[in-house]
Write a protein that holds these residues in place. Structure first.
Motif, short mmCIF file in Angstrom:
data_model
loop_
_atom_site.label_atom_id
_atom_site.label_comp_id
_atom_site.label_asym_id
_atom_site.label_seq_id
_atom_site.Cartn_x
_atom_site.Cartn_y
_atom_site.Cartn_z
N VAL A 1 27.64 -1.03 -2.93
CA VAL A 1 27.91 0.33 -3.41
C VAL A 1 27.97 1.33 -2.02
O VAL A 1 27.65 1.02 -1.10
CB VAL A 1 26.89 1.26 -4.16
CG1 VAL A 1 26.57 0.63 -5.67
CG2 VAL A 1 25.58 1.49 -3.55
N ARG B 1 24.82 7.69 -10.07
CA ARG B 1 26.10 6.56 -9.86
C ARG B 1 27.06 6.70 -10.67
O ARG B 1 26.90 6.98 -11.74
CB ARG B 1 25.39 5.02 -9.88
CG ARG B 1 26.29 3.90 -9.38
CD ARG B 1 25.72 2.59 -9.71
NE ARG B 1 24.95 2.29 -8.32
CZ ARG B 1 24.40 0.70 -8.32
NH1 ARG B 1 24.66 0.10 -9.20
NH2 ARG B 1 23.74 0.64 -7.15
N ALA C 1 31.31 1.02 -6.85
CA ALA C 1 30.41 2.21 -7.43
C ALA C 1 30.29 2.80 -6.16
O ALA C 1 30.35 2.38 -5.09
CB ALA C 1 29.34 1.71 -8.15
N GLU D 1 27.23 5.99 -5.10
CA GLU D 1 26.16 6.71 -5.53
C GLU D 1 25.72 7.89 -4.62
O GLU D 1 26.21 7.80 -3.46
CB GLU D 1 24.95 5.73 -5.66
CG GLU D 1 24.41 5.00 -4.38
CD GLU D 1 23.55 3.89 -4.77
OE1 GLU D 1 23.33 3.38 -5.86
OE2 GLU D 1 22.73 3.72 -3.75
#
Length: 190
Positions: A100, A186, A136, A138
């Motif tokens: 991430v 997230r 992703a 976050e």
């Protein structure tokens, strides 16, 4: 008034938004989560500026900048978590081994606040992470429940800001700022 968000590749523009006001300062330039603590505390001018200039020349750069009419007005630090201190942070949990990106710092110059710059920055940071293949992204904002936050501590953003961009709370953290808990939020990008 259009807000354009671009990768932070121009050192002078980064310095205009997050550069320290005091030349001998060892704060700001948004380095505290980007480099090791020992290096961050030790760096003073001109070495501090030189280090940020190096980061601006790397791919990916250290964040994104918001511009209004060509003027840099806002900053968001966004980078692969593995290249930040969040990779070893004991207060903010790792959910999994997904590669991430972390979004952790915002700054909007006085005179440009309350004009949507923060929203544009978060959207731009998400687009930047997505364009660089992040699965992703976050963030670790304050969960202030709508209560007023000291502007100095609002640099991490608020839960409401992240929710407005589609992020969801996925975990609590053990980190606190200005008396408020920080939460891990997230947004999947794939």
């Amino acid at each position: 008034m259009g807000i354009e968000v671009r990768p932070a590749t121009v050192f002078e523009d980064v310095a205009a938004v997050v550069g320290p006001k005091k030349p001998t300062s060892n704060v700001c330039f948004c380095l505290s989560y980007r480099i090791g603590s020992k290096e961050n505390v030790a760096l003073r001018e001109p070495a501090r500026s030189a280090r940020v200039r190096q980061l601006c020349e790397q791919d990916p750069p250290p964040g994104v900048l918001a511009y209004i009419d060509g003027e840099p007005v806002g900053w968001a630090a966004v980078h692969p978590r593995a290249g930040t201190s969040f990779a070893r942070n004991r207060l903010i949990p790792h959910l999994d081994d997904l590669d991430v990106w972390s979004l952790w710092c915002f700054r909007v110059r006085p005179g440009y606040r309350k004009q949507g710059v923060m929203h544009a920055l978060i959207e731009g940071a998400v687009a930047h992470a997505r364009a660089n293949g992040a699965p992703a992204i976050e963030g670790y904002p304050l969960d202030n429940g709508g209560e007023r936050v000291n502007l100095t501590m609002a640099y991490v953003g608020t839960r409401r800001l992240f929710e407005s961009a589609g992020f969801e709370k996925v975990a609590d953290t053990r980190s606190m700022l200005d008396g408020f808990p920080r939460v891990l939020m997230r947004l999947p990008l794939t």
